[in-house]
Every structure is written in structure tokens, then in C-alpha cells.
Write a protein that holds these residues in place. Sequence first.
Motif, PDB file in Angstrom:
ATOM      1  N   ASP A  23       0.831  -1.198   0.000  1.00 37.39           N
ATOM      2  CA  ASP A  23       0.000   0.000   0.000  1.00 37.39           C
ATOM      3  C   ASP A  23       0.870   1.256   0.000  1.00 37.39           C
ATOM      4  N   LEU A  24       0.534   2.173  -0.887  1.00 33.07           N
ATOM      5  CA  LEU A  24       1.193   3.472  -0.946  1.00 33.07           C
ATOM      6  C   LEU A  24       0.113   4.530  -1.040  1.00 33.07           C
ATOM      7  N   LEU A  25      -0.162   5.180   0.065  1.00 33.46           N
ATOM      8  CA  LEU A  25      -1.184   6.221   0.146  1.00 33.46           C
ATOM      9  C   LEU A  25      -2.536   5.733  -0.366  1.00 33.46           C
ATOM     10  N   GLY A  26      -2.893   4.529   0.071  1.00 34.67           N
ATOM     11  CA  GLY A  26      -4.241   4.036  -0.196  1.00 34.67           C
ATOM     12  C   GLY A  26      -4.422   3.145  -1.401  1.00 34.67           C
ATOM     13  N   LYS A  27      -3.354   2.865  -2.144  1.00 36.56           N
ATOM     14  CA  LYS A  27      -3.475   1.941  -3.279  1.00 36.56           C
ATOM     15  C   LYS A  27      -2.167   1.201  -3.478  1.00 36.56           C
ATOM     16  N   PRO A  28      -2.204   0.029  -4.130  1.00 42.29           N
ATOM     17  CA  PRO A  28      -0.966  -0.723  -4.337  1.00 42.29           C
ATOM     18  C   PRO A  28       0.046   0.090  -5.140  1.00 42.29           C
ATOM     19  N   PRO A 111       7.389   5.495  -8.982  1.00 41.73           N
ATOM     20  CA  PRO A 111       6.047   6.079  -9.099  1.00 41.73           C
ATOM     21  C   PRO A 111       5.990   7.596  -9.033  1.00 41.73           C
ATOM     22  N   LEU A 112       7.131   8.267  -8.984  1.00 37.74           N
ATOM     23  CA  LEU A 112       7.132   9.724  -8.858  1.00 37.74           C
ATOM     24  C   LEU A 112       7.040  10.442 -10.195  1.00 37.74           C
ATOM     25  N   ARG A 113       7.130   9.697 -11.303  1.00 36.92           N
ATOM     26  CA  ARG A 113       7.016  10.341 -12.619  1.00 36.92           C
ATOM     27  C   ARG A 113       5.648  10.988 -12.769  1.00 36.92           C
ATOM     28  N   LEU A 114       5.555  11.940 -13.671  1.00 39.06           N
ATOM     29  CA  LEU A 114       4.278  12.525 -14.055  1.00 39.06           C
ATOM     30  C   LEU A 114       3.860  11.968 -15.409  1.00 39.06           C
ATOM     31  N   PRO A 115       2.560  11.937 -15.711  1.00 45.09           N
ATOM     32  CA  PRO A 115       2.144  11.528 -17.056  1.00 45.09           C
ATOM     33  C   PRO A 115       2.830  12.342 -18.150  1.00 45.09           C
ATOM     34  N   SER A 116       3.088  13.612 -17.880  1.00 45.81           N
ATOM     35  CA  SER A 116       3.753  14.458 -18.874  1.00 45.81           C
ATOM     36  C   SER A 116       5.190  13.991 -19.136  1.00 45.81           C
ATOM     37  N   ASP A 117       5.840  13.389 -18.152  1.00 50.56           N
ATOM     38  CA  ASP A 117       7.183  12.842 -18.386  1.00 50.56           C
ATOM     39  C   ASP A 117       7.128  11.740 -19.445  1.00 50.56           C
ATOM     40  N   LEU A 218      14.181   2.905   3.020  1.00 46.89           N
ATOM     41  CA  LEU A 218      14.421   4.344   2.991  1.00 46.89           C
ATOM     42  C   LEU A 218      13.846   4.964   1.726  1.00 46.89           C
ATOM     43  N   ASP A 219      14.071   4.311   0.581  1.00 53.50           N
ATOM     44  CA  ASP A 219      13.495   4.797  -0.676  1.00 53.50           C
ATOM     45  C   ASP A 219      11.975   4.861  -0.577  1.00 53.50           C
ATOM     46  N   TYR A 220      11.385   3.815   0.008  1.00 49.28           N
ATOM     47  CA  TYR A 220       9.923   3.763   0.116  1.00 49.28           C
ATOM     48  C   TYR A 220       9.399   4.929   0.950  1.00 49.28           C
ATOM     49  N   ALA A 221      10.064   5.179   2.077  1.00 54.85           N
ATOM     50  CA  ALA A 221       9.641   6.271   2.945  1.00 54.85           C
ATOM     51  C   ALA A 221       9.780   7.614   2.243  1.00 54.85           C
ATOM     52  N   LEU A 222      10.857   7.780   1.463  1.00 56.90           N
ATOM     53  CA  LEU A 222      11.072   9.035   0.746  1.00 56.90           C
ATOM     54  C   LEU A 222      10.010   9.243  -0.328  1.00 56.90           C
ATOM     55  N   VAL A 223       9.694   8.183  -1.063  1.00 57.91           N
ATOM     56  CA  VAL A 223       8.656   8.278  -2.095  1.00 57.91           C
ATOM     57  C   VAL A 223       7.318   8.642  -1.466  1.00 57.91           C
ATOM     58  N   GLU A 224       6.983   8.002  -0.362  1.00 60.34           N
ATOM     59  CA  GLU A 224       5.728   8.298   0.316  1.00 60.34           C
ATOM     60  C   GLU A 224       5.659   9.764   0.737  1.00 60.34           C
ATOM     61  N   LEU A 225       6.765  10.264   1.278  1.00 62.60           N
ATOM     62  CA  LEU A 225       6.826  11.665   1.711  1.00 62.60           C
ATOM     63  C   LEU A 225       6.650  12.618   0.530  1.00 62.60           C
ATOM     64  N   GLN A 231       0.570  15.722  -3.318  1.00 65.50           N
ATOM     65  CA  GLN A 231      -0.887  15.739  -3.182  1.00 65.50           C
ATOM     66  C   GLN A 231      -1.368  16.957  -2.403  1.00 65.50           C
ATOM     67  N   SER A 232      -0.551  17.399  -1.443  1.00 67.59           N
ATOM     68  CA  SER A 232      -0.972  18.534  -0.615  1.00 67.59           C
ATOM     69  C   SER A 232      -0.992  19.839  -1.402  1.00 67.59           C
ATOM     70  N   VAL A 233      -0.176  19.902  -2.462  1.00 62.09           N
ATOM     71  CA  VAL A 233      -0.144  21.123  -3.273  1.00 62.09           C
ATOM     72  C   VAL A 233      -0.857  20.936  -4.608  1.00 62.09           C
ATOM     73  N   GLY A 234      -1.392  19.714  -4.827  1.00 63.21           N
ATOM     74  CA  GLY A 234      -2.207  19.467  -6.003  1.00 63.21           C
ATOM     75  C   GLY A 234      -1.483  19.546  -7.312  1.00 63.21           C
ATOM     76  N   THR A 235      -0.280  18.885  -7.400  1.00 59.48           N
ATOM     77  CA  THR A 235       0.502  18.946  -8.647  1.00 59.48           C
ATOM     78  C   THR A 235       0.379  17.681  -9.480  1.00 59.48           C
ATOM     79  N   GLY A 236      -0.640  16.882  -9.273  1.00 59.07           N
ATOM     80  CA  GLY A 236      -0.854  15.718 -10.136  1.00 59.07           C
ATOM     81  C   GLY A 236      -0.421  14.431  -9.484  1.00 59.07           C
ATOM     82  N   SER A 237      -0.679  13.317 -10.207  1.00 59.95           N
ATOM     83  CA  SER A 237      -0.399  11.979  -9.669  1.00 59.95           C
ATOM     84  C   SER A 237       0.905  11.448 -10.189  1.00 59.95           C
TER      85      SER A 237
END
Length: 237
Positions: A23-28, A111-117, A218-225, A231-237
Amino acid sequence: MSLICTICARGGSKGVAGKNSRDLLGKPLLAWTIEQARATRLFAAIAFSSDSDQLLEHALKAGADITVKRPDEMATDVAPKLPAIRHCLEQAIARTGTTPDVFVDLDVTSPLRLPSDISDAVALLRRSGARNVITGAPAHRSPYFNLVEARPDGTVGLSKIAEPPIVRRQDAPPCFDMNASIYVWRVAAFLENPSVFYPDTRLFEMPQERSVDIDSELDYALVELLLQKRQSVGTGS
């Protein structure tokens, strides 16, 4: 012509147990990559390959169009990934009945990429005429200045020697860390010779904050952060 997207993920993981379905912020974790691929609107089909029935089920729920059971010999700890990508691509072509000119492979653990990437990497391939495009971020260390290799006798030295020697990192050629995020290939070139590097390979540069590849807790925790911040600033998924 519409493209095919391949996503390949094994059931086992040594660095982070069960990471691909974790689970990563509510989804696999795998769902983030499938949703990013879907958001580009580039793909006629998104094909997900795994040796794990559980991951294949998660992928269908997340929006994958095709699931491909990876052969056991392609799912060991020492098996290279390119054969698995080729197997997934060939299965997708067979099931859709079409052979696109370009396909994209996405790694679940980035998972940090944007669709635009994704869209921009495809655009670079088409614009450049190259056989493939990889992605990376500016390297933290330069092989010309402060990246060293250990020699058999126990001594160390710079990984690359320039003439004349480089005395300032700013003077070194640009170097990048591959971020295992996006790979774009021309289908014909890949099927003829599956490779990450060709003489004309291009790199699409991504910032470090979108280039963490999960290989440790550590990578997992950083990605989650970073995703929480996004999400808090609304810059996409």
C-alpha cells in the motif's frame, strides 16, 4: 498510431518485501504506474506482466488492459528484465492484433514520474529519430571528478580519466543517474536487438524529486513523503 505500454513486476522482492503490491497512500504501488500510463491517453493497450497471480489481479483492478503471466525462467532473482519486456510486448501485439511503431516500458518502482514525463519522452523519441530513449536525473557524483573505482590491488582511482585532468566538477561533461522510470523504444529496433543502449540512444532528463527508484525501506519512505507533499499542493499523480 497508438502505442503499447508494458509494465513488468515480479512477485518477489529482496530489498522491500512485497513492494509491488504494498500500500502506498491508499493503493498498491503498481497502481500508480498504471494510472499514470492511462492518464497520458497515448496507449491503445496497457499490458502488465508478472509471475504473481496476485499482482496480475491488482493490475486488472488498477486499469491494465492485458495481463501476461511471466514464464518462471524469466522471474528468478538473476533473470534479466529485457526478455520479460519482450515477452510482454509480443503477447500484447498478439492479443491486440496490431504492431505499433513505438512502445513504452514503465517500472513500477518509480512512481514519482508525471504523465507528462511519459508523453515528453515519447515526443523526444519521435523528434530525434533515435531507436530509444531512457530517463535519468543529474548525477550526484561525477566519474571524472569524485566517483572512484576500487582496483584489484585495493587502491582506488577516478572512474574516468580526462585529458587534461578536470579540477572542477562544473567542468566535467554532464552525467546522469538512470532512474529506472521510463524506457521508450521503436518496436522494430527492440525486437531485432533488445537493448537499453544503442549508438543513438537519447536521454530524457527528469528532476531528482521525480527520480527515486524504490529499492530499500528508505526509498519507500522518501517516495511516500514526496507523494504526500505533491498531493498537498495538487501537482498531479
